[in-house]
Scaffold this motif. Structure first.
Motif, PDB file in Angstrom:
ATOM      1  N   GLN A  62      -7.533  55.945  -5.066  1.00  0.00           N
ATOM      2  CA  GLN A  62      -8.340  56.463  -6.161  1.00  0.00           C
ATOM      3  C   GLN A  62      -8.921  55.311  -6.977  1.00  0.00           C
ATOM      4  OE1 GLN A  62      -4.997  58.607  -8.010  1.00  0.00           O
ATOM      5  NE2 GLN A  62      -5.365  57.401  -9.859  1.00  0.00           N
ATOM      6  N   GLN A  63      -9.818  55.652  -7.894  1.00  0.00           N
ATOM      7  CA  GLN A  63     -10.563  54.624  -8.627  1.00  0.00           C
ATOM      8  C   GLN A  63     -10.806  55.051 -10.063  1.00  0.00           C
ATOM      9  OE1 GLN A  63     -14.716  54.500  -7.067  1.00  0.00           O
ATOM     10  NE2 GLN A  63     -14.089  56.346  -5.961  1.00  0.00           N
ATOM     11  N   ARG A  64     -11.271  54.083 -10.856  1.00  0.00           N
ATOM     12  CA  ARG A  64     -11.719  54.370 -12.223  1.00  0.00           C
ATOM     13  C   ARG A  64     -12.554  53.200 -12.731  1.00  0.00           C
ATOM     14  NH1 ARG A  64      -7.736  54.263 -17.279  1.00  0.00           N
ATOM     15  NH2 ARG A  64      -8.275  52.054 -17.113  1.00  0.00           N
ATOM     16  N   LEU A  65     -13.675  53.530 -13.340  1.00  0.00           N
ATOM     17  CA  LEU A  65     -14.493  52.540 -14.039  1.00  0.00           C
ATOM     18  C   LEU A  65     -14.439  52.859 -15.520  1.00  0.00           C
ATOM     19  CD1 LEU A  65     -16.575  50.233 -14.281  1.00  0.00           C
ATOM     20  CD2 LEU A  65     -18.362  51.951 -13.862  1.00  0.00           C
ATOM     21  N   ARG A  66     -13.948  51.940 -16.323  1.00  0.00           N
ATOM     22  CA  ARG A  66     -13.901  52.112 -17.778  1.00  0.00           C
ATOM     23  C   ARG A  66     -14.928  51.187 -18.418  1.00  0.00           C
ATOM     24  NH1 ARG A  66      -8.434  52.694 -21.092  1.00  0.00           N
ATOM     25  NH2 ARG A  66      -8.817  54.809 -20.318  1.00  0.00           N
ATOM     26  N   VAL A  67     -15.741  51.750 -19.301  1.00  0.00           N
ATOM     27  CA  VAL A  67     -16.791  50.997 -19.978  1.00  0.00           C
ATOM     28  C   VAL A  67     -16.566  51.096 -21.478  1.00  0.00           C
ATOM     29  CG1 VAL A  67     -19.259  50.766 -20.385  1.00  0.00           C
ATOM     30  CG2 VAL A  67     -18.427  51.429 -18.112  1.00  0.00           C
ATOM     31  N   LEU A  83     -16.027  55.044 -22.230  1.00  0.00           N
ATOM     32  CA  LEU A  83     -16.230  56.032 -21.181  1.00  0.00           C
ATOM     33  C   LEU A  83     -15.347  55.711 -19.988  1.00  0.00           C
ATOM     34  CD1 LEU A  83     -20.150  56.117 -21.080  1.00  0.00           C
ATOM     35  CD2 LEU A  83     -18.657  57.650 -22.371  1.00  0.00           C
ATOM     36  N   ASP A  84     -14.802  56.747 -19.358  1.00  0.00           N
ATOM     37  CA  ASP A  84     -14.143  56.613 -18.065  1.00  0.00           C
ATOM     38  C   ASP A  84     -15.020  57.312 -17.029  1.00  0.00           C
ATOM     39  OD1 ASP A  84     -12.025  55.140 -18.913  1.00  0.00           O
ATOM     40  OD2 ASP A  84     -10.626  56.815 -19.067  1.00  0.00           O
ATOM     41  N   ILE A  85     -15.400  56.580 -15.995  1.00  0.00           N
ATOM     42  CA  ILE A  85     -16.287  57.083 -14.953  1.00  0.00           C
ATOM     43  C   ILE A  85     -15.515  57.140 -13.634  1.00  0.00           C
ATOM     44  CG2 ILE A  85     -18.475  56.697 -13.747  1.00  0.00           C
ATOM     45  CD1 ILE A  85     -19.378  55.073 -16.212  1.00  0.00           C
ATOM     46  N   LEU A  86     -15.640  58.254 -12.928  1.00  0.00           N
ATOM     47  CA  LEU A  86     -14.927  58.476 -11.658  1.00  0.00           C
ATOM     48  C   LEU A  86     -13.420  58.302 -11.825  1.00  0.00           C
ATOM     49  CD1 LEU A  86     -17.272  56.628  -9.116  1.00  0.00           C
ATOM     50  CD2 LEU A  86     -17.327  59.035  -9.820  1.00  0.00           C
ATOM     51  N   ASP A  87     -12.898  58.780 -12.943  1.00  0.00           N
ATOM     52  CA  ASP A  87     -11.478  58.600 -13.249  1.00  0.00           C
ATOM     53  C   ASP A  87     -10.615  59.427 -12.294  1.00  0.00           C
ATOM     54  OD1 ASP A  87      -9.104  57.959 -14.407  1.00  0.00           O
ATOM     55  OD2 ASP A  87      -9.370  59.200 -16.193  1.00  0.00           O
ATOM     56  N   GLU A 143     -14.756  65.688 -13.101  1.00  0.00           N
ATOM     57  CA  GLU A 143     -15.791  65.372 -14.081  1.00  0.00           C
ATOM     58  C   GLU A 143     -16.149  63.899 -13.890  1.00  0.00           C
ATOM     59  OE1 GLU A 143     -14.656  66.254 -18.038  1.00  0.00           O
ATOM     60  OE2 GLU A 143     -14.010  68.303 -17.593  1.00  0.00           O
ATOM     61  N   PRO A 144     -17.384  63.587 -13.520  1.00  0.00           N
ATOM     62  CA  PRO A 144     -17.712  62.188 -13.227  1.00  0.00           C
ATOM     63  C   PRO A 144     -17.613  61.266 -14.439  1.00  0.00           C
ATOM     64  CG  PRO A 144     -19.684  63.558 -13.190  1.00  0.00           C
ATOM     65  CD  PRO A 144     -18.524  64.485 -13.298  1.00  0.00           C
ATOM     66  N   ILE A 145     -17.808  61.805 -15.646  1.00  0.00           N
ATOM     67  CA  ILE A 145     -17.766  60.984 -16.860  1.00  0.00           C
ATOM     68  C   ILE A 145     -16.897  61.682 -17.897  1.00  0.00           C
ATOM     69  CG2 ILE A 145     -19.100  59.951 -18.740  1.00  0.00           C
ATOM     70  CD1 ILE A 145     -21.489  59.812 -16.909  1.00  0.00           C
ATOM     71  N   HIS A 146     -15.987  60.929 -18.500  1.00  0.00           N
ATOM     72  CA  HIS A 146     -15.156  61.449 -19.586  1.00  0.00           C
ATOM     73  C   HIS A 146     -15.266  60.504 -20.774  1.00  0.00           C
ATOM     74  CE1 HIS A 146     -11.888  63.614 -21.546  1.00  0.00           C
ATOM     75  NE2 HIS A 146     -11.393  62.432 -21.893  1.00  0.00           N
ATOM     76  N   VAL A 147     -15.548  61.063 -21.956  1.00  0.00           N
ATOM     77  CA  VAL A 147     -15.680  60.258 -23.178  1.00  0.00           C
ATOM     78  C   VAL A 147     -14.318  60.173 -23.855  1.00  0.00           C
ATOM     79  CG1 VAL A 147     -16.824  60.017 -25.403  1.00  0.00           C
ATOM     80  CG2 VAL A 147     -18.079  60.977 -23.457  1.00  0.00           C
ATOM     81  N   ASN A 148     -13.748  58.975 -23.896  1.00  0.00           N
ATOM     82  CA  ASN A 148     -12.484  58.759 -24.600  1.00  0.00           C
ATOM     83  C   ASN A 148     -12.710  58.565 -26.097  1.00  0.00           C
ATOM     84  OD1 ASN A 148     -10.939  58.854 -22.224  1.00  0.00           O
ATOM     85  ND2 ASN A 148     -11.248  56.673 -21.852  1.00  0.00           N
ATOM     86  N   HIS A 149     -13.610  57.641 -26.430  1.00  0.00           N
ATOM     87  CA  HIS A 149     -13.852  57.299 -27.829  1.00  0.00           C
ATOM     88  C   HIS A 149     -15.345  57.347 -28.116  1.00  0.00           C
ATOM     89  CE1 HIS A 149     -10.162  54.485 -27.133  1.00  0.00           C
ATOM     90  NE2 HIS A 149      -9.783  55.743 -27.306  1.00  0.00           N
ATOM     91  N   ALA A 150     -15.678  57.878 -29.276  1.00  0.00           N
ATOM     92  CA  ALA A 150     -17.046  57.842 -29.779  1.00  0.00           C
ATOM     93  C   ALA A 150     -16.955  58.002 -31.292  1.00  0.00           C
ATOM     94  CB  ALA A 150     -17.911  58.933 -29.158  1.00  0.00           C
ATOM     95  N   TYR A 151     -17.031  56.880 -32.014  1.00  0.00           N
ATOM     96  CA  TYR A 151     -16.868  56.962 -33.461  1.00  0.00           C
ATOM     97  C   TYR A 151     -17.632  55.821 -34.145  1.00  0.00           C
ATOM     98  CZ  TYR A 151     -13.213  53.339 -32.929  1.00  0.00           C
ATOM     99  OH  TYR A 151     -12.517  52.187 -32.624  1.00  0.00           O
ATOM    100  N   GLY A 152     -17.842  56.013 -35.420  1.00  0.00           N
ATOM    101  CA  GLY A 152     -18.501  54.993 -36.229  1.00  0.00           C
ATOM    102  C   GLY A 152     -17.565  54.455 -37.287  1.00  0.00           C
ATOM    103  N   GLU A 153     -17.771  53.206 -37.661  1.00  0.00           N
ATOM    104  CA  GLU A 153     -16.998  52.607 -38.742  1.00  0.00           C
ATOM    105  C   GLU A 153     -17.927  51.860 -39.678  1.00  0.00           C
ATOM    106  OE1 GLU A 153     -14.215  49.987 -36.732  1.00  0.00           O
ATOM    107  OE2 GLU A 153     -15.511  48.261 -37.083  1.00  0.00           O
TER     108      GLU A 153
END
Length: 549
Positions: A62-67, A83-87, A143-153
């Motif tokens: 298996q594989q995972r691309l984290r961006v 983002l986690d892609i192909l997780d 799910e090809p793309i999963h959003v882990n974090h999306a926030y502003g500071e």
């Protein structure tokens, strides 16, 4: 969110708006950071099922691309995305053509493009859905793309404000894991997150400002000082036109950090003391739960000590709603009380590092809805060993949960707490000792190579042993629960999980490529035996490639 919490949140927002900075005519420069991590794992387990013949060995890749992406304006703020892609997506064109998941090609010999499939626990075709042995790994579309974090500071004169989907905690804490690469064994597969508003500030600067007066120079370092923060999490809003079903989580944290210190004639470094209080509240299920995670770290000379602990106390009816439906009993507002701890002591002698690790998590040997909930569960990615908790107990508990969900599917249950009985590799209901040895054979600018060895000894913490709550509830005859208790393999709960032998070989090249080989051999104890007192030893191998750019 309750009225009191809404008032506090509104007051905090008004204060932050009043204290927000005014940008200069010339805005600070903007930067953009992009980091990527690509991981490939080849796994082999034999056998996966310790006391059956349906699931013998298993092999998959298996594989995972984290961006990670950050757009930042220096001194002002940033927007953070992960983002986690192909997780977890398995190599190849998998599935059955025209079904779910469907392979891209109807003839595997002619396949020229892989699809996106992952495995999960599912019913083996033609098997009895009420028999745990009828479940095994099955494919589903990913799910090809999963959003882990999306926030502003935003950086304010008095601290930092963060809003959005954020890590539930930083690092590898006992209660939550940010999904980073802190683990010594195995990998991190999940990122615990929350939809949160958080404000943090460095309160030690107040003391420095009063002490230094006109000579005060702000210290914006995150490595030294005393920090304080408050937060609110939207855990579940249910129906947006109802407030009764909302589940909110609020809390505060206090942290002391010091990079270096000279105390008692010793050279101390990496000093950390972290205390947090968290409150969960929900009206629908009368939930009122407090949690108190804590952590302390210190290095002195060639020693490093890490201590973690967590305590949970409160009441809720949510867990009881699901288990009561399964047992045809009345739900009650249960008491919740659990405790967990971890201690790791490292002693470095030249190229060798000796480690003693001890882990503790309370268990629950009486899953009935009228009795207190006493279990404590480590964060998913706070790995303890490679095989016993990560794969064997995770596999068998998933099978049991599948049966429980099948039983509940025809009932009008208000909650499905059975999913929490699926350990997913988490450390729970256990006492473990885990001595380890790491040897650094090569340590240069371009190459690092080490080997790591460990022996894991694990016992159930609960007096009644390793109890599977679902099998036990389904077997309950209404009298004493102890004579109906079963473990996840269908046998007696037992008093010893087993002994696991772990090994790791790892080569790092220019801090951008890591090749790891890990192996484990498990000698099962009585808590892993089936009703015939049988359990087969098991081993696993993992070949892992990691690219960091």
């Amino acid at each position: 969110m309750r009225k009191q919490e809404r008032s506090i949140l509104c007051a905090l927002l008004i204060f932050l708006l009043w204290a927000s900075p005014t940008l200069a005519e010339e805005p600070p420069p903007r930067t953009f950071e992009l980091d990527a991590e690509y991981r490939v794992r080849n796994m082999h387990l034999r056998p996966w099922e310790l006391s059956g013949t349906e699931i013998g060995s298993a092999t998959w890749t298996q594989q995972r691309l984290r961006v990670d992406a950050i757009t930042r304006q220096e001194g002002v703020g940033a927007i953070i995305l992960q983002l986690d892609i192909l997780d977890g997506v398995i190599f190849g064109d998998n599935g059955a053509f025209g079904k779910d998941p469907s392979s891209i090609s109807g003839v595997s010999l002619a396949a020229k493009r892989p699809n996106n499939s992952v495995w999960e626990m599912g019913l083996i075709p033609g098997k009895d859905p009420l028999d745990p042995d009828s479940y095994g790994p099955s494919l589903k579309a990913a799910e090809p793309i999963h959003v882990n974090h999306a926030y502003g500071e935003i950086l304010l004169p008095i601290g930092v404000l963060k809003v959005g989907r954020q890590p539930l905690a930083d690092g590898d804490q006992i209660s939550a894991h940010d999904g980073g690469r802190q683990n010594r064994w195995g990998v991190s597969s999940y990122s615990d997150t929350a939809d949160r508003i958080l404000f943090g500030t460095k309160i030690s600067e107040i003391y420095r400002a009063l002490r230094d007066g006109k000579d005060y120079v702000p210290d914006r370092s995150l490595d030294n000082g005393v920090f304080w923060g408050v937060f609110y999490d939207w855990m579940n809003q249910g129906s947006i036109f109802k407030l009764k079903d909302d589940l909110g989580q609020s809390g505060g944290a206090l942290m002391f950090k010091q990079a270096e210190a000279d105390w008692f004639g010793w050279d101390w470094s990496e000093l950390l003391v972290f205390l947090r209080a968290v409150h969960l509240q929900n009206d629908q299920f009368e939930s009122d739960v407090w949690a108190f995670p804590c952590r302390a770290e210190a290095s002195v000379n060639n020693w490093k000590l890490t201590l973690q602990g967590g305590y949970i106390y409160g009441h809720s009816r949510e867990i009881s709603e699901g288990f009561a439906a399964l047992a045809s009993s009345e739900p009650t507002r249960q008491k919740i009380q659990g405790m967990g701890a971890q201690a790791i002591l490292d002693w470095k002698i030249g190229p060798a590092t000796l480690t003693m690790e001890a882990d503790y998590a309370t268990g629950d040997d009486d899953p009935r809805s009228q009795t207190p909930i006493t279990s404590f569960t480590f964060a998913r990615d706070l790995n303890v060993g490679l095989l016993l908790f990560e794969h064997i107990l995770a596999f068998e508990s998933a099978r049991s949960v599948a049966v429980g969900i099948e039983n509940l599917s025809s009932l009008d249950a208000a909650s499905f707490p059975l999913t929490e009985a699926q350990t997913d590799g988490r450390f729970t209901n256990a006492i473990a000792l885990f001595p380890q040895l790491k040897l650094d054979w090569v340590d240069t600018h371009e190459h690092q190579f080490h080997t790591r060895f460990g022996v894991l000894f694990a016992w159930p913490e609960a007096d009644g042993g390793a109890v599977d709550p679902i099998r036990t509830i389904l077997a309950d005859d209404g009298l004493e629960i102890s004579d109906d208790a079963k473990n996840f393999h269908g046998g007696d709960p037992g008093d010893y999980y087993g002994t696991e032998y772990d090994i790791q070989l790892q080569w790092t090249f220019r801090d951008r490529f890591i090749w790891s080989l890990e192996g484990a051999f498990l000698v099962p104890g009585s808590s892993l035996e089936d009703e015939h007192f049988q359990a087969t030893p098991s081993f696993m191998m993992e070949n892992r490639f990691l690219f960091l750019f």
